[in-house]
Design an enzyme around this catalytic site. Structure first.
Site, PDB file in Angstrom:
ATOM      1  N   GLU A   1       0.836  -1.375   0.110  1.00  0.00           N
ATOM      2  CA  GLU A   1      -0.059   0.031  -0.075  1.00  0.00           C
ATOM      3  C   GLU A   1       0.836   1.201  -0.008  1.00  0.00           C
ATOM      4  O   GLU A   1       2.114   1.309   0.652  1.00  0.00           O
ATOM      5  CB  GLU A   1      -0.931  -0.022   1.250  1.00  0.00           C
ATOM      6  CG  GLU A   1      -1.647  -1.096   1.511  1.00  0.00           C
ATOM      7  CD  GLU A   1      -2.605  -1.465   2.838  1.00  0.00           C
ATOM      8  OE1 GLU A   1      -2.398  -0.357   3.449  1.00  0.00           O
ATOM      9  OE2 GLU A   1      -3.281  -2.323   2.984  1.00  0.00           O
TER      10      GLU A   1
ATOM     11  N   LYS B   1       2.607   4.737   1.503  1.00  0.00           N
ATOM     12  CA  LYS B   1       2.571   5.008   2.684  1.00  0.00           C
ATOM     13  C   LYS B   1       2.351   6.629   2.545  1.00  0.00           C
ATOM     14  O   LYS B   1       3.183   7.536   2.213  1.00  0.00           O
ATOM     15  CB  LYS B   1       3.814   5.056   3.283  1.00  0.00           C
ATOM     16  CG  LYS B   1       4.114   5.539   4.611  1.00  0.00           C
ATOM     17  CD  LYS B   1       5.356   4.862   5.373  1.00  0.00           C
ATOM     18  CE  LYS B   1       5.512   4.937   6.634  1.00  0.00           C
ATOM     19  NZ  LYS B   1       5.177   6.365   7.385  1.00  0.00           N
TER      20      LYS B   1
ATOM     21  N   ARG C   1      -2.505  10.048  10.795  1.00  0.00           N
ATOM     22  CA  ARG C   1      -3.117   8.874  11.051  1.00  0.00           C
ATOM     23  C   ARG C   1      -4.475   9.082  11.984  1.00  0.00           C
ATOM     24  O   ARG C   1      -4.759   9.969  12.749  1.00  0.00           O
ATOM     25  CB  ARG C   1      -2.421   8.045  12.287  1.00  0.00           C
ATOM     26  CG  ARG C   1      -2.731   6.750  12.907  1.00  0.00           C
ATOM     27  CD  ARG C   1      -2.304   5.568  11.688  1.00  0.00           C
ATOM     28  NE  ARG C   1      -2.568   4.167  12.192  1.00  0.00           N
ATOM     29  CZ  ARG C   1      -1.922   3.350  12.558  1.00  0.00           C
ATOM     30  NH1 ARG C   1      -0.671   3.713  12.811  1.00  0.00           N
ATOM     31  NH2 ARG C   1      -2.140   2.112  12.671  1.00  0.00           N
TER      32      ARG C   1
ATOM     33  N   GLU D   1      -5.398   7.235   6.986  1.00  0.00           N
ATOM     34  CA  GLU D   1      -4.666   8.278   7.148  1.00  0.00           C
ATOM     35  C   GLU D   1      -5.379   9.311   6.258  1.00  0.00           C
ATOM     36  O   GLU D   1      -5.950   9.222   5.299  1.00  0.00           O
ATOM     37  CB  GLU D   1      -3.328   7.874   6.385  1.00  0.00           C
ATOM     38  CG  GLU D   1      -2.352   8.998   6.060  1.00  0.00           C
ATOM     39  CD  GLU D   1      -1.297   8.816   7.351  1.00  0.00           C
ATOM     40  OE1 GLU D   1      -1.513   7.943   8.378  1.00  0.00           O
ATOM     41  OE2 GLU D   1      -0.447   9.527   7.535  1.00  0.00           O
TER      42      GLU D   1
ATOM     43  N   PHE E   1      -7.162   1.929   5.596  1.00  0.00           N
ATOM     44  CA  PHE E   1      -6.454   0.848   5.185  1.00  0.00           C
ATOM     45  C   PHE E   1      -6.649  -0.460   6.176  1.00  0.00           C
ATOM     46  O   PHE E   1      -6.088  -1.516   6.119  1.00  0.00           O
ATOM     47  CB  PHE E   1      -4.980   1.177   5.180  1.00  0.00           C
ATOM     48  CG  PHE E   1      -4.497   1.776   6.303  1.00  0.00           C
ATOM     49  CD1 PHE E   1      -4.198   1.304   7.551  1.00  0.00           C
ATOM     50  CD2 PHE E   1      -3.998   3.278   6.215  1.00  0.00           C
ATOM     51  CE1 PHE E   1      -3.725   1.919   8.625  1.00  0.00           C
ATOM     52  CE2 PHE E   1      -3.466   4.210   7.074  1.00  0.00           C
ATOM     53  CZ  PHE E   1      -3.367   3.467   8.503  1.00  0.00           C
TER      54      PHE E   1
ATOM     55  N   ARG F   1       4.779  -2.528  17.346  1.00  0.00           N
ATOM     56  CA  ARG F   1       5.663  -2.481  16.137  1.00  0.00           C
ATOM     57  C   ARG F   1       6.146  -3.861  15.858  1.00  0.00           C
ATOM     58  O   ARG F   1       7.013  -4.486  16.713  1.00  0.00           O
ATOM     59  CB  ARG F   1       6.915  -1.643  16.409  1.00  0.00           C
ATOM     60  CG  ARG F   1       7.379  -0.859  15.222  1.00  0.00           C
ATOM     61  CD  ARG F   1       8.530  -0.010  15.400  1.00  0.00           C
ATOM     62  NE  ARG F   1       8.127   1.316  15.835  1.00  0.00           N
ATOM     63  CZ  ARG F   1       7.683   2.427  15.156  1.00  0.00           C
ATOM     64  NH1 ARG F   1       7.683   2.124  13.774  1.00  0.00           N
ATOM     65  NH2 ARG F   1       7.277   3.239  15.669  1.00  0.00           N
TER      66      ARG F   1
HETATM   67  P1  ATP Z   1       6.595   7.466  10.653  1.00  0.00           P
HETATM   68  O1  ATP Z   1       7.315   8.507  11.347  1.00  0.00           O
HETATM   69  O2  ATP Z   1       7.141   6.729   9.524  1.00  0.00           O
HETATM   70  O3  ATP Z   1       5.094   8.125  10.143  1.00  0.00           O
HETATM   71  P2  ATP Z   1       5.235   6.071  12.741  1.00  0.00           P
HETATM   72  O4  ATP Z   1       6.234   5.821  13.899  1.00  0.00           O
HETATM   73  O5  ATP Z   1       4.050   7.320  12.949  1.00  0.00           O
HETATM   74  O6  ATP Z   1       6.047   6.438  11.556  1.00  0.00           O
HETATM   75  P3  ATP Z   1       4.906   3.876  11.719  1.00  0.00           P
HETATM   76  O7  ATP Z   1       4.525   2.495  12.108  1.00  0.00           O
HETATM   77  O8  ATP Z   1       6.504   3.784  11.651  1.00  0.00           O
HETATM   78  O9  ATP Z   1       4.578   4.980  12.430  1.00  0.00           O
HETATM   79  O10 ATP Z   1       4.447   3.852  10.216  1.00  0.00           O
HETATM   80  C1  ATP Z   1       3.346   3.869  10.106  1.00  0.00           C
HETATM   81  C2  ATP Z   1       2.615   5.202   9.638  1.00  0.00           C
HETATM   82  O11 ATP Z   1       2.579   5.422   8.508  1.00  0.00           O
HETATM   83  C3  ATP Z   1       1.082   4.983  10.467  1.00  0.00           C
HETATM   84  O12 ATP Z   1       1.270   5.526  11.722  1.00  0.00           O
HETATM   85  C4  ATP Z   1       0.350   5.922   9.357  1.00  0.00           C
HETATM   86  O13 ATP Z   1       0.212   7.340   9.876  1.00  0.00           O
HETATM   87  C5  ATP Z   1       1.203   6.074   8.187  1.00  0.00           C
HETATM   88  N1  ATP Z   1       0.570   5.283   7.011  1.00  0.00           N
HETATM   89  C6  ATP Z   1       0.265   5.857   5.849  1.00  0.00           C
HETATM   90  N2  ATP Z   1      -0.219   5.164   4.722  1.00  0.00           N
HETATM   91  C7  ATP Z   1      -0.372   3.734   5.632  1.00  0.00           C
HETATM   92  C8  ATP Z   1      -0.779   2.550   5.221  1.00  0.00           C
HETATM   93  N3  ATP Z   1      -1.333   2.289   3.928  1.00  0.00           N
HETATM   94  N4  ATP Z   1      -0.782   1.406   6.373  1.00  0.00           N
HETATM   95  C9  ATP Z   1      -0.319   1.824   7.482  1.00  0.00           C
HETATM   96  N5  ATP Z   1      -0.141   3.255   7.871  1.00  0.00           N
HETATM   97  C10 ATP Z   1       0.183   3.977   6.823  1.00  0.00           C
END
Ligand code: ATP
Length: 608
Positions: free
Chosen positions: A248, A250, A255, A303, A343, A421
């Site tokens: 998918e 990103k 979020r 998102e 998602f 995680r």
């Molecule tokens: P980052 O700093 O990369 O945003 P994070 O620590 O907030 O990371 P991660 O688990 O590292 O969270 O990355 C997942 C994040 O990416 C989610 O919190 C969400 O906000 C975003 N995201 C965007 N598209 C998607 C998707 N298709 N599926 C899951 N998460 C997604």
């Protein structure tokens, strides 16, 4: 329990930096607490009245607390202000005043009585609310002994920092209920689904660990978000999560967890952010769209991002970010309307889907969207199934080409891992050089740094040269240890634009504290000019993780762990090379900062 008894525990907690000791003290508090007050005590221990998602705010700034203290103890506000300047902490000022004006009295009100009155004060609103807050809070302080006054005065101004978070309370609940920390996993599993520490504590207190099995996801109560692990290449991803995986885009927005349920003859909608704050009021168009979903009740994960359906283009984060505001909400909703790309589906029509495999949740999600009008504000995120690394590579390139961050890969048979995680989700992000290569269409995705690093701003240095005008010349950044302490990993000086610098300086000023917070571990020779309490999280892009004597993150001498592979010198910690500020991560609490363990993993995975 009397509040004065609780405040003796608070004092003990404040004095120790040892997490084990804190856990033991907290376990004792939980044991002593009655089952009708244990939840309230948990919130108070974290300096809150209710979990953040309930959105209760005191609206008592420091200036107002100065007036409250003056009123409570019959002092002049100017004199209280001067003591505050000298002491640097309103709790200490309250202690001094209470001590001299009202010598210690035994007993005093119960925790419940103090809590209930504080909640009442927080909920005071409308015209004349400031005066009423002053009157009532001063009245409350007047009934307290000096130690209790110290802690009660710190809560509304956000200064009750005892150096632990909900994670230590989970440990303490385990010790309290089973004598050791082994039940923590079980308690945490319940907390991941019902992210309300008070509700979990009440349940454990009332019916022990067995009571937790009767807790289920519930629309209206946030679920802790699932998070993604990092890997370097598409091949590694397929090997780890394959043979086939979902892939998918990103998206780079907010979020958003959407909760919908029936209440009376209408539908209620609540939205939660990455750190489970209630953001419902910020996004009216999402609320309207969520109400129209053809469901009785549901919890969706997605998102929210600015999106132009005509051109299929996404807004840059800076544009979407303008929607994070308290004022002019309707105006900005028109100017930058958001779409939520859903998602995941966690709950549908009375049934929790958390344990169902991703492939099934995705099917149910697609079915749900086939019954909606399509398009509009709430949309289905794209997802593609493949076992071919070349397809993942192509998707990554295409998404980066559209200005997105990269891709998130989903393991098809994995449940929704709330609050953790893991490799059930894997993010492939293009950072720095790798990003440029991908944009230029050259080579394969094989970055040196797997991800940006989310750091806590620990301190600031006075300015030199060009920055002198700002009064601050740089910042000290840290990451989080398993022991809930923060370890320094980098200085940040030149990697900010002037605009970012100004904002960082303003924010840091508001967070300054008189002394080094006890949960910090910083080398003496890094001594900064201004200490900052752990609050501000910044996302940092670096060229690589290197080793340095100056920083404490991962230093074997600090953590008591064996030196990392390939690291000869025992005394070196991790540090970030060429750090640049990407953005302020207001959607993250300090507890969500990158951990030392994650840095260690990223260091080991780093391309030589
Ligand atoms: P980052 O700093 O990369 O945003 P994070 O620590 O907030 O990371 P991660 O688990 O590292 O969270 O990355 C997942 C994040 O990416 C989610 O919190 C969400 O906000 C975003 N995201 C965007 N598209 C998607 C998707 N298709 N599926 C899951 N998460 C997604």
């Amino acid at each position: 329990m009397k509040f004065s008894e609780l405040s003796r525990y608070l004092e003990k907690l404040e004095k120790t930096a040892s997490r084990n000791e804190m856990t033991q003290i907290l376990a004792e508090v939980l044991k002593r607490a009655g089952s009708d007050e244990v939840g309230k005590i948990c919130y108070l221990l974290l300096g809150e009245l209710l979990p953040a998602y309930r959105g209760v705010e005191f609206n008592i700034a420091e200036k107002l607390m100065v007036e409250i203290l003056a009123k409570a103890y019959g002092a002049r506000p100017e004199a209280v202000g001067r003591s505050y300047q000298a002491r640097g902490d309103l709790g200490d000022v309250a202690y001094d005043l209470a001590f001299t004006h009202r010598p210690r009295r035994p007993g005093g009100p119960s925790v419940r009585a103090v809590y209930d009155r504080m909640l009442e004060i927080a909920e005071v609103s409308g015209t004349g609310s400031q005066d009423r807050k002053i009157q009532r809070f001063a009245g409350l302080l007047g009934e307290l002994d000096s130690r209790s006054a110290k802690y009660v005065a710190r809560i509304p101004v956000g200064k009750l920092r005892l150096g632990f978070s909900d994670a230590t309370i989970l440990d303490a609940l385990s010790v309290f209920s089973s004598g050791d920390k082994f039940a923590r996993k079980r308690i945490e599993a319940a907390y991941n689904v019902i992210a309300d520490i008070g509700a979990i504590a009440m349940r454990v207190k009332a019916s022990g660990l067995a009571g937790l099995s009767r807790l289920h996801a519930e629309p209206g109560v946030p679920i802790r978000p699932s998070l993604a692990e990092r890997l370097r290449t598409a091949e590694e991803v397929v090997k780890k999560a394959g043979p086939e995986v979902g892939i998918e885009p990103k998206l780079d927005g907010f979020r958003t967890q959407i909760h919908v349920w029936r209440a009376g003859d209408g539908k209620r909608v609540t939205l939660f952010s990455r750190n489970l704050e209630n953001t419902t009021a910020m996004f009216p168009e999402i609320v309207v769209a969520a109400r129209r979903l053809p469901v009785t009740n549901a919890i969706l994960d997605g998102e929210a991002i600015g999106y132009n359906p005509k051109t299929g283009t996404f807004a840059a984060f800076q544009e979407t970010a303008q929607r994070k505001r308290k004022y002019d909400i309707e105006e900005f909703a028109k100017k930058i309307p958001l779409s939520v790309f859903v998602f995941d589906l966690l709950f549908l029509n009375g049934e929790s889907l958390l344990v169902k495999p991703f492939s099934e949740r995705r099917q149910r999600l697609e079915r749900l969207f086939s019954r909606t009008q399509g398009g509009g504000t709430i949309r289905l995120a794209e997802s593609l199934t493949t076992g071919d690394p070349a397809v993942i590579e192509r998707e990554l390139r295409e998404n980066v080409g559209k200005g997105l961050e990269g891709v998130v890969v989903k393991k098809l048979d994995a449940p929704y891992e709330a609050g953790s995680r893991g490799f059930h989700w894997i993010k492939l992000k293009a950072t720095t050089a790798a990003l440029e290569r991908l944009r230029a269409g050259e080579g394969k995705h094989d970055p040196k740094m797997l991800d940006t690093v989310d750091c806590v701003v620990m301190a600031a240095y006075k300015g030199r040269g060009k920055r002198t005008a700002f009064g601050v010349g740089g910042f000290l950044l840290g990451v989080r240890g398993r022991d809930e302490r923060y370890y320094s990993i980098s200085r940040l000086g030149t990697g900010l634009s002037d605009e970012q610098f100004r904002e960082a300086r303003e924010r840091v000023k508001k967070l300054a504290v008189a002394a080094e917070p006890k949960e910090y571990d910083v080398e003496k020779n890094m001594a900064p000019d201004i200490w900052v309490r752990p609050s501000l999280v910044v996302e940092i892009l670096a060229d690589e993780i290197s080793l340095s004597e100056r920083h404490t993150a991962g230093k074997p001498s600090r953590t008591g762990r064996a030196p990392v592979r390939g690291r000869k010198e025992e005394w070196r910690g991790y540090s970030l090379r060429f750090p640049r500020l990407v953005r302020f991560r207001d959607d993250k609490n300090p507890e969500d900062a990158t951990t030392v363990a994650e840095i260690a993993k990223m260091y080991t995975a780093q391309k030589p």
